[in-house]
Design an enzyme around this catalytic site. Structure first.
Site, PDB file in Angstrom:
ATOM      1  N   ASP A 195     -11.629 -18.146  27.310  1.00 12.33           N
ATOM      2  CA  ASP A 195     -10.683 -17.068  27.064  1.00 12.33           C
ATOM      3  C   ASP A 195     -11.186 -15.827  27.783  1.00 12.33           C
ATOM      4  O   ASP A 195     -12.354 -15.743  28.156  1.00 12.33           O
ATOM      5  CB  ASP A 195     -10.579 -16.809  25.558  1.00 12.33           C
ATOM      6  CG  ASP A 195      -9.536 -15.768  25.226  1.00 12.33           C
ATOM      7  OD1 ASP A 195      -8.633 -15.550  26.054  1.00 12.33           O
ATOM      8  OD2 ASP A 195      -9.631 -15.156  24.156  1.00 12.33           O
ATOM      9  N   GLU A 229      -3.084  -0.944  19.978  1.00  8.24           N
ATOM     10  CA  GLU A 229      -2.297   0.035  19.246  1.00  8.24           C
ATOM     11  C   GLU A 229      -3.168   1.161  18.708  1.00  8.24           C
ATOM     12  O   GLU A 229      -2.794   2.326  18.731  1.00  8.24           O
ATOM     13  CB  GLU A 229      -1.552  -0.658  18.109  1.00  8.24           C
ATOM     14  CG  GLU A 229      -0.459   0.189  17.509  1.00  8.24           C
ATOM     15  CD  GLU A 229       0.497  -0.629  16.671  1.00  8.24           C
ATOM     16  OE1 GLU A 229       0.053  -1.164  15.640  1.00  8.24           O
ATOM     17  OE2 GLU A 229       1.670  -0.733  17.040  1.00  8.24           O
ATOM     18  N   ARG A 234      -4.798  -2.965  31.228  1.00  5.88           N
ATOM     19  CA  ARG A 234      -3.740  -3.563  30.405  1.00  5.88           C
ATOM     20  C   ARG A 234      -2.619  -2.536  30.271  1.00  5.88           C
ATOM     21  O   ARG A 234      -2.863  -1.406  29.858  1.00  5.88           O
ATOM     22  CB  ARG A 234      -4.292  -3.942  29.035  1.00  5.88           C
ATOM     23  CG  ARG A 234      -5.427  -4.934  29.103  1.00  5.88           C
ATOM     24  CD  ARG A 234      -6.292  -4.890  27.866  1.00  5.88           C
ATOM     25  NE  ARG A 234      -5.626  -5.397  26.690  1.00  5.88           N
ATOM     26  CZ  ARG A 234      -6.027  -6.473  26.005  1.00  5.88           C
ATOM     27  NH1 ARG A 234      -7.083  -7.141  26.413  1.00  5.88           N
ATOM     28  NH2 ARG A 234      -5.403  -6.869  24.942  1.00  5.88           N
ATOM     29  N   ASP A 237      -2.432 -12.238  30.518  1.00 10.64           N
ATOM     30  CA  ASP A 237      -2.182 -11.052  31.327  1.00 10.64           C
ATOM     31  C   ASP A 237      -1.152 -11.342  32.406  1.00 10.64           C
ATOM     32  O   ASP A 237      -0.924 -12.484  32.801  1.00 10.64           O
ATOM     33  CB  ASP A 237      -3.474 -10.583  31.996  1.00 10.64           C
ATOM     34  CG  ASP A 237      -4.426  -9.949  30.993  1.00 10.64           C
ATOM     35  OD1 ASP A 237      -3.965  -9.605  29.897  1.00 10.64           O
ATOM     36  OD2 ASP A 237      -5.619  -9.812  31.314  1.00 10.64           O
TER      37      ASP A 237
END
Length: 1281
Positions: free
Chosen positions: A506, A607, A704, A786
């Site tokens: 990952d 967030e 990102r 992504d």
């Protein structure tokens, strides 16, 4: 009431008055539930809402539909309660189980609160007339044995091994006098040692289980006994008991949550022991128990009956109902506290035991709690060497049987001939030749059974365990910041670490740190990055003007900060306002800190980073109620009425919040992946094209990204939408799909505000580690969500990708996906994302960079050691035992043993064990530093070079050759000898052959050991010393007198060793066995190296020249990318917010609410050419993107005010504000650069050192319509194969 801004909203708010705020930490009124007549702290009165007009809910939550009474007088009438439980489990699982409630309407599990007598009357049939109590106690016993069952049960388990059954069969045969050829102790002693060692290990493990069980059963808890809670132990719990739990307590059984001291009887739990996740989850009690059970007296009088499904292993599903006061209330997993959870951020909670654990003798009854139901058998992984060994043992056994058959037939022919020549001895052979040959066959089988040595299986377990301990002890793999040492959780896979060919990894949290920071943003088409290096250290903190700033934001941009503080740019204002409003972050004040210091609890680190950035720039998320959110905007407090929250999930890839501003207007704020945001924009203009180019630039820097948009909603449109939203929320069937459709209708015609870029830095030494692993011929596949640009650039940044590599997409990776499900070795990294990977792994590391030491050092060492151990063991076994076959040719094939029985018994236990054990534990062909400097050495394990069928044949052949030399050299020299120096008698001959064999295999181990230490010398000396000591004892006079049959070799070694001529024979045999092998091992590699050098000189120097044909630019619209945010973000707390259940004193909790099923409207949007007309068709590969030096790099220019925007002050021109290349609209006028139609290139086999980056796409994009094909992207990409 507590102090600080997180209290009841001020008068500036608009809309209806919200429900009262929870009491602060200083609130002491009615806070003790143990006092009669008092209510739980923070629990308020008020009617129970069925659904609140305008309040949104995360789609699909509460899949097992909850029902409850709409009005107190409406018995028998139920309305759906849009109250979703639990973040544990996926929505897909809950949707699949949605019909289970109807199928299992006749529940078989019935428990009544506070009534042990009622619950104890239930029985269940076990066998025939035998019945037992249906409900178990809470005594847990995971141990396998007790005092009486250990010996028989352990022996039964050990005899399930095929090798042990084989040895037992040989021992049984050995006990038959007619076919016994060896004394009982020659095989009995090793068998007893093997069983004893394994039984001791099992006993130690089981003692640990007993201690663990005792610790768990004796944990304290508070059980309601009579009218008060009494301190008892877990083992005293029964189903139906009411239990009181406090903060940090572990839940002792599966319990129905009745009430808590949190608002709305919320209870926050940590499930790290169940699913490995460190984020907090929440559970909630029924409103009826929350309101009614407010004192101990009421708890004691509670007689509710729970009827539910029988115990099962589904952790994320529960269906039942509570019957109380002639009314029924539906239950689901959101009301259940599972055993093993830990209570967090909740002072006190109360529950009723539904499922408890217990046992009947030998655990025949099993367990009832869900976590114990999931404790299934562990799948045993087998290494390549282990599987090969199983095959070789079968080959050896078949070979031994064939040899015994040949020897038995030879005996038959020799006996027949012997009878013909010596008829007067026919009385000795009363039975037939066939019968005698049959017995001789079994005699030879017993005699040659030692060719499958039991000691090899014993030593291999010690070797595997020792190499695992060395991994645990390696301080070079200790990660000090998190106090995480390397740990081998499996002790049987060490050698497999030296044979790894593929690594599936990952990205987030494995290659990266998973610590996200706000890095850049694009607002209204302009990029704002961090100031230049000279300005990264301002004289004072630029955020000191903001009392709410946390001082941790590293992003500094003077131009943007001046623009924000001037409050003249509407786009900038809405940008930061959106970040402060559109989220599900929960906030609380930090009690030990000043009131202005807020603590945020986010559903994802993305967030949290965005809300924190908005906070530092002056847009501070202060507090929220169930229908309002309070924001401090540049010092002015504003309260927005929350009309709906459309939460994020991995299918929607966006989140929206519908609010009414203090001015009365309604606005929808949306953030999400660029693919879904751009599809829902009102128009495409210069700002949109510039933002797209900015997204490409951010991806080039491996950031990102996330897009932000908004729209104003007219009052009539909102009223119409609110009605349809309410209707969809009340549906019992297909509610999730209906809500998705309603959400999608409103999330249209958006206006783009900009984009954010968040950095997730690589861990230390990741590029160096991947580079080193590539040199060792390990192929690395990284699975990521992504977008392509981000994935590709991260791949190049960590040196995973090179110019000639492919990036596979969904169609190409279908055949590869099953690889991850069948991984041979699992390595978990103890990082920021919880311990689930660690709990399911075979090895644990603190950082990715330690992987190279685990594989290239410990893995390769383990492989080399095991291979040498096996090769040498087969060699020494053949060298010492094949002489029995040669001896049979000279004793009439009578299966007479050559060696002394004690030599056979102790040979593999003492005489030759320690050196081979040293090889398996400590052998090193090169040092650890050299292993890392020369990763090419790792290829030997990948190619199975050190142990395979050919190496096995070589070992057998070498052993047979050694046995031939030892036997026939001794035979030829001893022939026709007489006198005191003669050794032609059986015992002397056996001693000479045995000593020659022992010294020959000792010389072999001296030759193959490369890592010499004092311990190595000690093991060799001890082995020879054991031989001298034990032969002296077993050949002593006093033992001969005790049992001449058992100890027949009286002084045999002494007489042989006292003769110099016999010693010369031994020396000759050892020399013949040693010198040719030594010469071969020295000369052959030298000749091979010399020949290779000569060939290289003859060929001359060569230089690889690669002719690369230039390829045309393959223009891809950047709108075909996928935002990384859409795959990294988790579903938030919309359910809690819209229910008003976040009014609490403690910190917010992190939620893992699972993703929703695909929205049909979303699928239509993804596939519709009309809505996605700018998307180019997907390429099946992507090379590294190259920028041409002419006009490709971004130019930094003074900022030019755009139409419709307020010019910046002069100060802003000094900051780093990046302008983009000409917009795509401007580029479209060029006719010289047209995109080419390129057929997908075939995926060819890559070189052994190539790495691949596995990109998992989220959706399939349609091809670009002809009218849009003239628009090139802001940055061309060049595909290379």
């Amino acid at each position: 009431m507590g102090t600080g801004p997180a209290q009841t909203p001020r008068s500036t708010r608009a809309g209806p008055e919200p429900s009262p705020a929870p009491p602060g930490p200083g609130d002491t009124g009615d806070s003790d539930l143990t006092q009669e007549g008092s209510g739980p702290a923070g629990i308020r009165g008020g009617g129970e809402k069925v659904i609140r007009a305008g309040m949104g809910h995360s789609p699909g939550r509460g899949a097992p539909q909850r029902r409850h009474r709409a009005q107190p007088g409406g018995a028998g009438k139920y309305e759906r309660r849009p109250e979703g439980p639990t973040s544990m489990g996926s929505l897909a699982q809950r949707e699949d189980l949605q019909d289970d409630e109807d199928k299992n309407s006749a529940f078989t599990w019935e428990v009544q609160a506070n009534n042990r007598a009622y619950n104890g009357q239930f029985k269940e049939k076990v066998f025939l007339c035998w019945q037992k109590k249906k409900y178990k106690t809470n005594v847990i016993r995971t141990a396998k044995y007790n005092f009486f069952s250990f010996l028989p049960l352990n022996l039964y388990e050990q005899l399930h091994r095929v090798s042990n059954l084989y040895f037992l069969l040989i021992i049984i045969l050995q006990s038959i006098p007619d076919i016994s050829t060896l004394p009982w102790f020659s095989l009995g002693a090793p068998m007893v040692c093997l069983l004893f060692i394994r039984a001791t290990r099992d006993l130690v493990d089981d003692i640990g289980r007993h201690k663990s069980d005792r610790t768990i059963n004796n944990r304290p808890c508070q059980i309601l006994m009579g009218k008060s809670f009494k301190r008892k132990k877990w083992q005293n719990l029964c189903v139906g008991d009411v239990v009181c739990l406090h903060k940090d307590n572990i839940v002792p059984a599966d319990m129905l949550l009745l009430a808590s001291t949190e608002p709305s009887s919320l209870c926050y739990v940590e499930t790290v022991d169940i699913d490995g996740e460190t984020n907090l989850k929440f559970r909630q009690a029924l409103m009826v128990t929350h309101k009614e059970l407010t004192s101990v007296k009421k708890m004691a009088s509670f007689q509710g009956t729970v009827t539910c499904e029988a115990p099962n292993s589904r952790l994320h599903h529960f269906v039942g109902c509570l019957e109380w006061n002639d009314k029924k209330y539906s239950l689901d997993i959101g009301n259940l506290l599972l055993r093993g959870c830990r209570i967090r951020n909740t002072d006190t909670c109360y529950g009723m035991v539904i499922y408890a654990d217990g046992y009947v003798f030998a655990n025949l009854a099993g367990f009832d709690t869900k976590i114990m139901k999931n404790c299934g058998k562990i799948h045993l992984k087998r290494t390549k060497l282990d599987l090969l060994m199983n095959k070789l043992v079968v080959v050896i056994f078949i070979s031994v049987v064939l040899i015994c058959l040949v020897l038995a037939f030879s005996f038959g022919f020799s006996v027949k001939e012997f009878k013909g020549q010596h008829y007067y001895l026919s009385g000795l052979h009363a039975s037939s030749v066939a019968a005698e040959a049959f017995f001789i066959f079994w005699g030879f089988l017993i005699l040659l059974s030692v060719t499958i040595p039991m000691s090899m299986f014993i030593l291999s377990e010690f070797i595997y365990l020792g190499n695992s301990v060395f991994i645990n002890w390696d301080v070079q793999m200790y990660y000090q910041p998190q106090d995480v040492p390397a740990k081998a959780r499996s002790t049987s896979l060490n050698d497999h670490l030296g044979q790894v060919e593929y690594i599936f990894s990952d990205k987030t949290g494995t290659l990266t740190q998973n610590i996200l920071t706000f890095n850049k943003c694009c607002i209204n088409g302009r990029i704002y990055g961090p100031d230049s290096e000279a300005r990264t250290r301002p004289k004072e903190d630029p955020y000191l003007w903001n009392k709410f700033a946390d001082g941790k934001l590293l992003f500094h941009n003077a131009a943007l900060l001046n623009l924000v503080r001037s409050n003249r740019d509407a786009a900038v204002r809405e940008f930061w306002r959106l970040l402060a409003i559109c989220h599900t972050v929960m906030v609380r004040e930090s009690p030990p800190s000043p009131p202005d210091q807020l603590l945020y609890q986010a559903a994802s680190p993305d967030e949290g980073a965005l809300v924190t950035a908005a906070r530092n720039f002056g847009y501070v998320f202060l507090s929220r109620t169930q229908d309002t959110i309070t924001i401090v905007e540049l010092g002015e407090e504003r309260v927005y009425q929350v009309l709906a929250i459309m939460d994020f999930n991995s299918m929607r890839k966006r989140m929206s919040v519908l609010v009414r501003k203090p001015e009365g207007t309604i606005c929808l704020y949306t953030k999400g992946a660029d693919t879904v945001i751009f599809q829902r924009l009102h128009r495409r203009g210069a700002t949109e094209f510039a933002t797209e180019a900015a997204l490409a630039a951010f991806a080039q820097e491996t950031l990102r990204t996330l897009c932000l948009a908004y729209r104003e909603v007219a009052e009539d449109i909102y009223e119409d939408w609110r009605q349809r939203h309410q209707e969809a929320s009340l549906l019992l069937q297909n509610r999730a799909q209906a809500l998705q459709q309603v959400y999608n209708e409103l999330e249209q015609n958006l206006k783009l505000l900009g984009a954010t870029a968040i950095e997730d830095r690589l861990q230390d030494s990741v590029p160096e580690t991947i580079k080193c692993l590539k040199k060792s011929n390990i192929k690395i596949w990284v699975l990521t969500g992504d977008k392509q640009e981000t994935a590709v650039n991260v791949g190049f940044a960590c040196e995973l990708l090179s110019e000639n590599m492919l990036i596979l997409e969904e169609k190409e990776i279908t055949c590869l996906s099953h690889w991850t499900e069948t991984a041979d070795v699992g390595v978990g990294l103890a990082g920021q994302e919880g311990m689930q990977a660690v709990q399911n792994s075979d090895f644990v590391l603190g950082q990715f960079c330690f992987l190279q030491r685990l594989l290239l050092v410990h893995g390769r060492w383990s492989y080399v050691r095991i291979c040498k151990f096996l090769r040498y063991f087969f060699y020494k076994t053949m060298a010492s035992m094949m002489v029995q076959v040669w001896f049979a040719c000279y004793n009439g094939f009578t299966a007479q043993p050559l060696y002394e029985g004690w030599f056979l018994a102790l040979f593999n236990l003492l005489y030759s064990t320690l050196p081979v054990l040293y090889i398996g534990l400590f052998e090193q062909d090169v040092s650890a530093e050299q292993s890392l400097e020369q990763p090419e050495l790792y290829l030997a394990g990948q190619k199975d070079e050190l142990f395979n069928y050919w190496v096995f044949v070589q070992a057998i052949a070498h052993g047979v050759a050694t046995s031939l030399v030892n036997f026939f050299m001794t035979l030829w020299i001893s022939r026709d000898t007489a006198g005191p120096a003669s050794f032609s008698d059986h015992q002397s001959f056996a001693v000479v052959v045995a000593l020659s064999g022992l010294l020959s295999i000792t010389m072999e181990v001296i030759l193959i050991i490369k890592y010499w230490t004092v311990l190595c010398v000690v093991t060799i000396v001890l082995s020879l010393g054991f031989y001298a000591i034990m032969t002296t004892i077993t050949q002593s006079l006093w033992l001969f007198r005790v049992s001449p049959k058992t100890f027949p070799f009286l002084y045999a070694d002494r007489s042989v060793l006292s003769s110099p001529s016999i010693l010369l024979v031994v020396l000759l045999s050892v020399s013949i066995n040693t010198f040719p092998v030594l010469a071969l091992r020295v000369i052959f590699p030298a000749l091979k190296k010399l020949l290779a050098k000569e060939e290289k000189v003859e060929e001359g120097p060569s230089e690889e020249i690669f002719a690369v044909e230039p390829l045309p630019h393959l223009y891809r619209e950047s709108r075909a990318r996928r935002s990384s945010y859409a795959f990294s973000h988790r579903e938030g707390y919309a359910d809690l917010i819209t229910q008003g259940t976040i009014l609490r004193r403690g910190p917010g909790v992190s939620s893992d609410i699972a993703s929703e099923s695909i929205d049909p409207s979303d699928e239509e949007a993804f596939s519709s050419p009309k809505e996605s007309h700018w998307h180019l068709r997907k390429m099946s590969f992507l090379g590294r993107k190259k920028r041409q030096s002419q006009g490709q790099s971004w130019q930094k220019e003074p900022l030019t005010p755009k139409e419709g925007t307020v010019p910046l002050p002069d100060k802003t021109h000094e900051s780093q504000v990046e302008t983009l290349p000409p917009s795509l609209a401007e580029s479209s006028t060029s006719t010289s650069e047209q995109p080419m139609e390129v057929e997908p290139w075939p995926v060819e086999k890559q070189s052994s050192s190539s790495m691949e980056w596995l990109l998992v796409p989220g959706e399939e994009q349609p091809s670009l319509p002809p009218e849009e094909q003239s628009l090139p992207s802001a940055e061309g990409t060049r595909g290379q194969q």
